[in-house]
Enzyme design. Structure first.
Site, PDB file in Angstrom:
ATOM      1  N   LEU A   1       0.859  -1.179   0.000  1.00  0.00           N
ATOM      2  CA  LEU A   1       0.000   0.000   0.000  1.00  0.00           C
ATOM      3  C   LEU A   1       0.895   1.229   0.000  1.00  0.00           C
ATOM      4  CD1 LEU A   1      -2.692  -0.964   2.689  1.00  0.00           C
ATOM      5  CD2 LEU A   1      -2.858  -1.190   0.204  1.00  0.00           C
ATOM      6  N   ASP A   2       0.479   2.262  -0.719  1.00  0.00           N
ATOM      7  CA  ASP A   2       1.234   3.510  -0.713  1.00  0.00           C
ATOM      8  C   ASP A   2       1.335   4.042   0.720  1.00  0.00           C
ATOM      9  OD1 ASP A   2       1.283   3.309  -3.469  1.00  0.00           O
ATOM     10  OD2 ASP A   2      -0.495   4.573  -3.731  1.00  0.00           O
ATOM     11  N   ARG A   3       2.326   4.890   0.955  1.00  0.00           N
ATOM     12  CA  ARG A   3       2.564   5.408   2.306  1.00  0.00           C
ATOM     13  C   ARG A   3       1.314   6.056   2.894  1.00  0.00           C
ATOM     14  NH1 ARG A   3       4.766  10.409   4.622  1.00  0.00           N
ATOM     15  NH2 ARG A   3       4.800  11.336   2.535  1.00  0.00           N
TER      16      ARG A   3
ATOM     17  N   ARG B   1      -5.298   5.202  -7.881  1.00  0.00           N
ATOM     18  CA  ARG B   1      -5.080   6.648  -7.970  1.00  0.00           C
ATOM     19  C   ARG B   1      -4.932   7.090  -9.428  1.00  0.00           C
ATOM     20  NH1 ARG B   1      -0.003   7.264  -4.278  1.00  0.00           N
ATOM     21  NH2 ARG B   1      -0.241   9.488  -4.809  1.00  0.00           N
TER      22      ARG B   1
END
Length: 337
Positions: free
Chosen positions: A149-151, A253
Site C-alpha cells: 500500500l502507498d505510504r 489513484r
C-alpha cells in the site's frame, strides 16, 4: 564436525523436505526456510560440515528429496537485520495471526519497506520485531509482504511468515484469486453508478520514475483493470468502492485520475491524468497529509489450511476528518458502514 569461527551453534534446526523442493541443492533448500540468511552464507555452513541430511553430513552440491530430514547447526546470525536492532514505535493493528500468516491494518503514513527518504519506522521493521518476539532466535521468520500500500494509503495487508505460505499466496495473487476492495473519496460527481476502467499503466515519461501514467505515452505499460462502484454522493465529492483485478503501482489513484475523478487529497495525481507535483527532491520534507484511500476488504483462501478467510476494515479518523473537512458533510462516515 562444524568448522566455523563460532564453535558453539546459535541454534540447531531441523526441516523436512517439501515435495515442491524436490531435487534442489541443500543450501537452496535451507535458504527457503531461513530467509533472512543469504544463500552464500548457508552454502558456507554446508561446506563447513554444519548441515546433515538424514544424519549424514551433507556435501556442498548435495540435492534433497521429499521426506528427507535436513538438520543445520546455525552458527552464524542472519544477514538481513530488518529490525535494525532498534525498537520501532510503529504500532500495527493485527486482524488475524497464526503460524503461517498475519493480516494487519496498515496505518496511514507508514512505509511498507525502507525506501528513499524512509529508512526507519517501516511496516517491515515493526513486523520483524513482532516475529522476533515469537521465536528463540531473531531473524528466523522473515515478513513476506504479499502486496503493498502507498505510504498515505491505509488498510488491510496479508503477510506470509514462512516460505510455503509465501509461495502459495504469491501464486494466488498472480492468478487473481485474492479479492481486494478499497474505499476512496474522490473529487467530483461521476455520471455513473458502476464503471470498469481498463487502461494500461506504465511509468510517467520524463525521468519521474516513481510516478505512473495511463496515458498512451506511458513507458512500459501493463494491462490494468479496476471496477468502481459509487457508494454515496456528497455534493462536490463522492465515496466510491474500487475492486482491483490487477496490482499495478498507484493503480486506483492513476485510474481515477485519468477518468477525471482523482482521490481527494492526492499529492500527485490530479484530474484527467494531470500531475500536480513531481517527486520530492533529496532533503525535501515529505508531506504529512493523507489521501482518502483505504484498503477495506480482503478475501482469500488460507495458503495452508485451505479455508476461506474474509477481512473488513473501516477507515480511521484521519480518513474521515479529511472527508468531513473537504466534503463538509456530517453523513460521510455512515456511507461506509
Amino acid at each position: 564436525m562444524c568448522q566455523l569461527w563460532m564453535s558453539t551453534p546459535l541454534f540447531e534446526f531441523e526441516f523436512i523436505v517439501e515435495p515442491y523442493l524436490s531435487g534442489v541443492r541443500v543450501d537452496t533448500f535451507l535458504a527457503r526456510h531461513l530467509r533472512n540468511h543469504h544463500a552464500w552464507r548457508l552454502h558456507r555452513m554446508v561446506v563447513a560440515g554444519c548441515v546433515q541430511v538424514n544424519d549424514l553430513t551433507a556435501g556442498p552440491g548435495q540435492r534433497v528429496y521429499p521426506g528427507q530430514v535436513v538438520r543445520i547447526d546455525l552458527v552464524e546470525p542472519p544477514d538481513r537485520d530488518l529490525s535494525r536492532n532498534v525498537e520501532t514505535d510503529v504500532s500495527i493493528p493485527i486482524h488475524y495471526e497464526d503460524p503461517w500468516i498475519v493480516v494487519v491494518d496498515k496505518p496511514m503514513g507508514v512505509v511498507t519497506h525502507p525506501v528513499g527518504d524512509f529508512h526507519s519506522g517501516t511496516l517491515i521493521e515493526a513486523l520483524q520485531q513482532h516475529f522476533d518476539s515469537q521465536t528463540l532466535a531473531p531473524g528466523l521468520l522473515r515478513p513476506g509482504v504479499m502486496h503493498r500500500l502507498d505510504r498515505m494509503t491505509s488498510g488491510l495487508l496479508v503477510v506470509a511468515k514462512e516460505h510455503v505460505s509465501h509461495r502459495t499466496l504469491a501464486d494466488d495473487f498472480e492468478e487473481s484469486r485474492i479479492q481486494k476492495r478499497y474505499l476512496a473519496l474522490i473529487e467530483g460527481t461521476p455520471d455513473f453508478e458502476q464503471k470498469r476502467i481498463e487502461l494500461p499503466i506504465g511509468q510517467l515519461p520524463g525521468g519521474r520514475s516513481v510516478l505512473m501514467s495511463a496515458k498512451p505515452s506511458a513507458l512500459r505499460p501493463r494491462s490494468a483493470r479496476t471496477d468502481v462502484t459509487v457508494r454515496q454522493r456528497f455534493g462536490r465529492y463522492t465515496l466510491v468502492e474500487c475492486e482491483l483485478h490487477t496490482g499495478r503501482n498507484h493503480q486506483i489513484r492513476v485510474h481515477l485520475s485519468e477518468i477525471g475523478f482523482p482521490v481527494l487529497g492526492d499529492e500527485f495525481y490530479g484530474p484527467h491524468g494531470q500531475i500536480r507535483s513531481g517527486p520530492r527532491t533529496p532533503g525535501e520534507q515529505p508531506t504529512s497529509e493523507r489521501h482518502a484511500l483505504h484498503a477495506c476488504f480482503l478475501e482469500f483462501t488460507h495458503p495452508i489450511l485451505q479455508t476461506p478467510l474474509t477481512f473488513q476494515s473501516l477507515p480511521g479518523d484521519d480518513f474521515w476528518q479529511l472527508a468531513e473537512t473537504q466534503a463538509a458533510s456530517p453523513d460521510v462516515r455512515s456511507a461506509a458502514t
